[in-house]
Design an enzyme around this catalytic site. Structure first.
Site: not given
Length: 315
Positions: A9-10, A12, A106, A190, A194, A265
């Site tokens: 996606g974005a 990758g 994530n 993270k 998140n 996201s």
């Protein structure tokens, strides 16, 4: 080097473009709509780290691993967390054609799944805290970056040579990256970030900055931080901060301002009626809290609310 990027996606696509511009062989496993677009228009990455562009013919564009014939130094998994197991199973079918498999996703729990398929020696994890967004056909914009990519082996021992080599290659391609001894330490940091911002911002439909300007949302975020920190400690993990109060100081003074304009996201997934990564983020904290007998009422409530909303639109 030869790279396979599974679930492009974005994130990758951006890494694939940057690596291909540096002369590496890059095969992308992506959705058919992306393949058709990239074959025609190629890939352009703009934003925080400059501009990179590659023709479609410079990339291997595939919708299935069955179409590939290369061997790979690194297979990078950039899918959503809920697709980790299926991605790892697909890559495992390549057997000796892959040297190392890297979870670049994530949340927590992904590295453990990859290890089940490839063993500790072939598994790496990465923490990415950069914003990537597909902004047009064949165009990815890097909107923000709070830190270097961290990459490391599952066991906290010494810096893995494979991690060091990958970090050097990604840095040379244009995105700062460094190898670390304990990738779980980075992933827990993270997770704190998140869990504090993503679910609450998604449920309220706002970007991160607004959450820090309201007394009520700050109170909720403080409880999330306390609960997540307690679970990390209960798991035997560590972060760069001695306690949750020390993290709060850094979070509100440094981390939140840098990404104030970023939209969660999870919110983008909700708007597009896609599954969220709730189970790898605040749902992970809630689950581990139950197993460890650590109270996480705020995380439990937010996880339940996200799952309710997700179930409604997925029906």
């Amino acid at each position: 080097m030869n790279f396979l990027i599974y679930g492009a996606g974005a994130l990758g696509q951006a890494l694939g473009c940057m690596l291909a511009c540096q002369g590496h062989t890059v095969d992308l496993i992506l959705r058919p709509r992306f393949k058709d677009t990239l074959e025609k228009s190629g890939l352009t990455v703009t934003g925080y780290f400059g501009e990179f562009a590659t023709k479609g013919s410079q990339l291997g564009l595939y919708t299935s691993l069955d179409e590939t014939a290369n061997s790979y130094n690194y297979a990078l998994i950039t899918t959503k967390a809920y697709d980790t197991a299926s991605a790892a199973a697909s890559i495992a079918a390549l057997e000796q054609r892959v040297e190392y498999v890297v979870s670049m996703q994530n949340g927590c729990g992904n590295i453990e799944l990859v290890e089940q398929f490839f063993g500790t020696e072939k598994t790496l994890g990465a923490r990415v805290i950069t914003g990537f967004e597909i902004t047009g056909p064949g165009k990815v914009t890097i909107t923000v970056s709070a830190d270097d990519i961290h990459v490391g082996a599952p066991l906290a021992d010494a810096i893995s040579p494979a991690a060091a080599s990958l970090a050097k290659t990604i840095t040379e391609a244009g995105h700062p990256c460094r190898a670390v001894e304990d990738i779980n330490r980075s992933l827990f940091a993270k997770l704190l970030y998140n869990c504090t911002l993503n679910p609450l911002g998604a449920l309220l439909g706002v970007h991160y900055g607004l959450l820090g300007k309201n007394r009520e949302t700050v109170a909720v975020m403080n409880r999330i931080i306390d609960e997540t920190f307690a679970v990390i400690t209960g798991l035997g993990g560590s972060t760069d901060w001695a306690d949750s109060d020390q993290y709060k100081e850094v979070f509100y003074s440094e981390l939140l301002p840098v990404t104030a304009s970023h939209r969660p996201s999870m919110l983008q997934d909700m708007e597009n009626h896609k599954p969220t990564e709730v189970d790898a983020l605040i749902g992970y904290v809630s689950r581990q809290g139950q197993l460890l007998d650590i109270a996480t009422p705020t995380c439990d409530t937010l996880a339940a609310m996200v799952k309710f909303k997700q179930a409604q639109y997925l029906q």
